[in-house]
Design a protein around this motif. Structure first.
Motif, mmCIF file in Angstrom:
data_model
loop_
_atom_site.group_PDB
_atom_site.id
_atom_site.type_symbol
_atom_site.label_atom_id
_atom_site.label_comp_id
_atom_site.label_asym_id
_atom_site.label_seq_id
_atom_site.Cartn_x
_atom_site.Cartn_y
_atom_site.Cartn_z
ATOM 1 N N UNK A 172 0.771 -1.175 0.106
ATOM 2 C CA UNK A 172 -0.045 0.095 0.323
ATOM 3 C C UNK A 172 0.908 1.121 0.173
ATOM 4 N N UNK A 173 2.196 1.115 -0.047
ATOM 5 C CA UNK A 173 3.067 2.032 0.110
ATOM 6 C C UNK A 173 3.226 2.987 1.349
ATOM 7 N N UNK A 174 2.841 2.046 2.278
ATOM 8 C CA UNK A 174 2.763 2.878 3.833
ATOM 9 C C UNK A 174 4.159 2.834 4.620
ATOM 10 N N UNK A 175 5.221 2.327 3.783
ATOM 11 C CA UNK A 175 6.589 2.210 4.554
ATOM 12 C C UNK A 175 7.558 2.823 3.708
ATOM 13 N N UNK A 176 8.437 3.517 4.437
ATOM 14 C CA UNK A 176 9.391 4.207 3.863
ATOM 15 C C UNK A 176 10.619 3.646 4.167
ATOM 16 N N UNK A 177 11.748 3.638 3.229
ATOM 17 C CA UNK A 177 13.123 3.067 3.606
ATOM 18 C C UNK A 177 13.911 4.023 3.170
ATOM 19 N N UNK A 178 14.842 4.518 4.130
ATOM 20 C CA UNK A 178 15.530 5.951 3.978
ATOM 21 C C UNK A 178 14.891 6.931 3.361
#
Length: 77
Positions: free
Chosen positions: A35-41
């Protein structure tokens, strides 16, 4: 920001979300990532199998974690 220690070279993103308590199950982790709810860096990540290594930062659900290497672990020295 909380720190998460790993004793391996990397941890997959969905496993990290379960490990740190951001997702109660693997299925929930998969849904969060897709769902695009996670950010990496600081960037949205939709790859649930992305390899997260020491130094990477992951944010989800208003919390943020920095992955660090478990100090003194013989497999990594």
């Amino acid at each position: 920001m909380r720190q998460i220690e790993i004793s391996t070279e990397f941890i997959k993103l969905d496993s990290l979300l379960k490990f740190c308590g951001a997702a109660p199950t693997g299925g929930a982790a998969k849904e969060m990532v897709q769902a695009g709810e996670v950010l990496v860096n600081g960037q949205p990540c939709t790859m649930r199998g992305k390899k997260i290594r020491p130094g990477d930062r992951v944010a989800a659900g208003g919390a943020e974690w920095e992955v660090i290497r478990l100090e003194g672990h013989p497999a990594l020295d």
